[in-house]
Scaffold this active site. Structure first.
Site, short mmCIF file in Angstrom:
data_model
loop_
_atom_site.label_atom_id
_atom_site.label_comp_id
_atom_site.label_asym_id
_atom_site.label_seq_id
_atom_site.Cartn_x
_atom_site.Cartn_y
_atom_site.Cartn_z
CB SER A 137 -2.97 -4.84 -1.91
OG SER A 137 -3.31 -5.88 -2.60
CG ASN A 138 -7.26 -5.02 -5.02
OD1 ASN A 138 -7.91 -6.02 -4.77
ND2 ASN A 138 -6.20 -4.69 -6.07
NE ARG A 139 -13.18 -5.19 1.13
CZ ARG A 139 -14.43 -4.64 1.19
NH1 ARG A 139 -14.73 -3.36 1.07
NH2 ARG A 139 -15.46 -5.59 1.38
CB ALA A 164 -8.68 -7.06 -7.96
#
Ligand code: CTP
Length: 222
Positions: A21-23, A88
């Site tokens: 995943s991402n932030r 995102a």
């Protein structure tokens, strides 16, 4: 008008307990949803996992993977006048998802990844779409050039670019807005709520302009 908004990160599973995943916090997308509702629009908010309360008056669709987000967006895009893809979305996902937890070993381990589908581009390349298409570009360098490239390649009407190092997980951001006709606009450092209100105003103005132009063309042809 009806706004379709995507927000937050996606999660691409590796096995039943792990994912890529991402932030992204989802704050910008949720703020745009709130601002659009405040301005009297209908909102469909399609969100990846985020720890934010969805706006009460929005139709809320919760998704996890990029494939789930892709399907949800395609189910609702044609019923919307403005599509704002703020999420995102992970660019890669594991080529295989293990059905059982992968056990630890002492040897090196690598994961084969494959590209996810680009949701924004799939809408931009759809023939004869009627909605105004807005993409976001999170960049760390050459912000204007990279954003202009995304505008062209994904065939958007508007790209909202920001410096990923300022905007990720924070309450403030500053934006550079690129339009299809080459026009450009800057919004200086401000809370995401204020930025969202300005963006909603810009999007609805452009959507109205786009629909007026299309209506004139239809009238002229008939
Ligand atoms: N996007 C999308 N589907 C993907 C990847 C991105 O819809 N699989 C959308 C995002 O929601 C955003 C825009 O494309 O509106 C740009 O996303 P960004 O992550 O900045 O760019 P990428 O196209 O992923 O390119 P790169 O990571 O190389 O900068």
């Amino acid at each position: 008008m009806r706004f379709l908004i995507t927000a937050g990160p996606t999660r691409e599973p590796i096995d039943p307990v792990r994912y890529i995943s991402n932030r992204s916090s989802g704050k910008m997308g949720y703020a745009i949803a709130e601002a659009a509702l405040e301005a009297g629009h209908d909102v469909i908010l399609i969100s990846g996992p985020a720890s934010l309360a969805p706006p009460r008056k929005a139709k809320f669709i919760s998704v996890s993977t990029s494939d789930e987000m892709f399907d949800a967006v395609h189910r609702h895009a044609d019923k919307s006048e403005v599509c704002v893809l703020c999420a995102a979305v992970a660019d890669y996902k594991p080529a295989q998802v293990s059905p059982v937890k992968i056990k630890k070993g002492n040897a090196e381990f690598s994961l084969e990844l494959m590209p996810t589908r680009d949701i924004l581009q799939s809408l931009g390349l759809q023939e004869r779409h009627k909605f105004l298409l807005v993409g976001f570009a999170a960049e760390t360098d050459h912000i204007e050039e990279n954003a202009a490239k995304k505008l062209r390649e994904k065939n958007c009407d508007i790209i909202v670019a920001n410096d990923a190092r300022i905007g990720m997980e924070t309450d403030e951001n500053k934006l550079l807005i690129l339009f299809r006709d080459g026009e450009m606009n800057k919004i200086s450092h401000a809370p995401k709520q204020n930025l969202a209100r300005e963006l909603v105003e810009i999007f609805s103005k452009f959507a109205t302009k786009k629909f007026d132009k299309e209506n004139v063309m239809i009238t002229e042809r008939t």
